[in-house]
Scaffold this active site. Structure first.
Site, PDB file in Angstrom:
ATOM      1  N   ASP A  36       5.099   6.954   3.142  1.00 57.71           N
ATOM      2  CA  ASP A  36       3.746   6.158   2.956  1.00 57.71           C
ATOM      3  C   ASP A  36       2.744   7.084   3.415  1.00 57.71           C
ATOM      4  OD1 ASP A  36       5.594   3.943   2.635  1.00 57.71           O
ATOM      5  OD2 ASP A  36       5.640   3.869   4.861  1.00 57.71           O
ATOM      6  N   GLU A 220       3.001  -3.688  -2.735  1.00 60.79           N
ATOM      7  CA  GLU A 220       2.510  -2.995  -1.421  1.00 60.79           C
ATOM      8  C   GLU A 220       1.915  -1.679  -1.699  1.00 60.79           C
ATOM      9  OE1 GLU A 220       6.205  -3.317   0.826  1.00 60.79           O
ATOM     10  OE2 GLU A 220       6.916  -1.442  -0.123  1.00 60.79           O
TER      11      GLU A 220
END
Ligand SMILES: *[C@@H]1O[C@H](CO)[C@@H](O)[C@H](O)[C@H]1NC(C)=O
Ligand SMILES: *[C@@H]1O[C@H](CO)[C@@H](O)[C@H](O)[C@H]1NC(C)=O
Ligand SMILES: *[C@@H]1O[C@H](CO)[C@@H](O)[C@H](O)[C@H]1NC(C)=O
Ligand SMILES: *[C@@H]1O[C@H](CO)[C@@H](O)[C@H](O)[C@H]1NC(C)=O
Ligand SMILES: *[C@@H]1O[C@H](CO)[C@@H](O)[C@H](O)[C@H]1NC(C)=O
Length: 318
Positions: A36, A220
């Site tokens: 991420d 997401e």
């Protein structure tokens, strides 16, 4: 990135890129679990930040050549104190912005014991490396919806600040992939207007996108940029622990939408030899991005990669 710099990337990296005929994806540039990733470009140094690993709440890496080569700062924790509302070791998906007044703001998601879910919060530092000092209260929890994760900052052309984040409905525990393959829960992407301090929310968050059946259990990892008058929201869909995880995007004529999904994702498994690419963060100017791809599903291990971004109107490619 200028054409000149793009050419520098090509010549410097053609040896290790995956598809030299069309060399825009590079890496892995960090061969360690660094999921991420976020990117912060400053005048001399480019920084990347990632989800927790072991005792490190927020990992950090530096590049002194515009994101070409990277050094993971082993043992450095950009966020040693996660704040009174949060617990350590479940600190996910940071993002860092330069507020322009000598202060850098880190957004992050962490587990809140009182909410029994993840919330998003902010922390500040005069040094991009940290240590960042957390705010005493989170920005958003969205407890009933499953929590709030994956925050990212955005500044509009008029100076107005926002964050985007995901309401983590897929954490509520339905069946199947990522606990939501039956689509029981929504995973909306929210846009929250912020005060000029980039720390204090103002007004109610608005939903700008949600999962559909084509996304599997979720969407997401939103990041919002403005490119040539178009608002571009990058995100990942499908479950992070499957080969279906990807990097997709949607575009809008105004910051609050309506956002229209691109006709095809930006990166999927198989592109450039990647598996489950996701968690992308483009630079605010839309020329370059960092992202992760999976090198091992068990234990889950995601290395960092980079890509130069090309545009044709509102169509992105790497
Ligand atoms: C960037 O590097 C230059 C030249 O080394 C130096 O003078 C300047 O102080 C540096 N700026 C920052 C923000 O570190
Ligand atoms: C955080 O994770 C590290 C490494 O796995 C572990 O040693 C430590 O005990 C954990 N801390 C807490 C509070 O769970
Ligand atoms: C990084 O990019 C800046 C701005 O384009 C340029 O001035 C500088 O020379 C580049 N540095 C390297 C090491 O390529
Ligand atoms: C920016 O968008 C305009 C149309 O809105 C287009 O004419 C122009 O070519 C675009 N510029 C770039 C650099 O993409
Ligand atoms: C850019 O998009 C237009 C419209 O979809 C298309 O006709 C054109 O071939 C594209 N250009 C390139 C270089 O891909």
């Amino acid at each position: 990135m200028s054409l000149r710099n793009r050419l520098l990337y090509l010549t410097a990296l053609c040896g290790i890129c995956f598809s030299c005929a069309n060399a825009t994806v590079y890496g892995p540039v960090i061969s360690a679990d660094f999921p991420d990733p976020a990117i912060l470009v400053t005048s001399n140094v480019t920084y990347a930040y990632a989800t927790n690993s072991g005792n490190i709440n927020i990992q950090v890496a530096t590049s002194y050549d515009n994101g070409t080569t990277w050094t993971l700062l082993n043992g450095v924790d950009a966020l040693p104190d996660v704040g009174p509302w949060a617990t350590v070791n479940l600190t996910w998906a940071p993002d860092v912005i330069d507020r322009g007044d000598g202060t850098f703001v880190m957004y992050y998601a962490a587990e809140s014991p009182s909410q029994n879910t993840h919330c998003v919060g902010a922390a500040t530092s005069a040094n991009p490396l940290g240590p960042y000092t957390p705010q005493t209260q989170p920005i958003a929890c969205q407890t009933a919806g499953g929590g709030a994760i994956d925050p990212a900052g955005f500044q509009d052309v008029d100076g107005q600040r926002y964050i985007v984040y995901k309401v983590d409905g897929s954490s509520l525990g339905g069946g199947g992939s990522c606990g939501n393959a039956n689509g029981e829960y929504s995973t909306p992407i929210m846009l929250q207007m912020m005060e000029a301090d980039a720390l204090t929310p103002t007004g109610d968050p608005v939903q700008i996108l949600d999962r559909t059946s084509q996304d599997g259990p979720l969407i997401e990892a939103p990041v919002l940029i403005l490119h040539n008058g178009t608002y571009v929201l990058t995100y990942s869909s499908n479950c992070y622990n499957t080969v279906l995880y990807d990097i997709a995007y949607a575009t809008a004529p105004s910051v609050s939408g309506p956002y229209t999904r691109a006709s095809s994702p930006l990166l999927v498994t198989g592109d450039d030899g990647l598996t489950a690419p996701g968690g992308a963060t483009p630079t605010p100017d839309g020329t370059f991005m960092v992202f992760h791809a999976t090198v091992n599903f068990s234990p889950l291990t995601r290395y960092m990669y980079t890509a130069t971004i090309s545009w044709n109107g509102t169509t992105m490619s790497v």
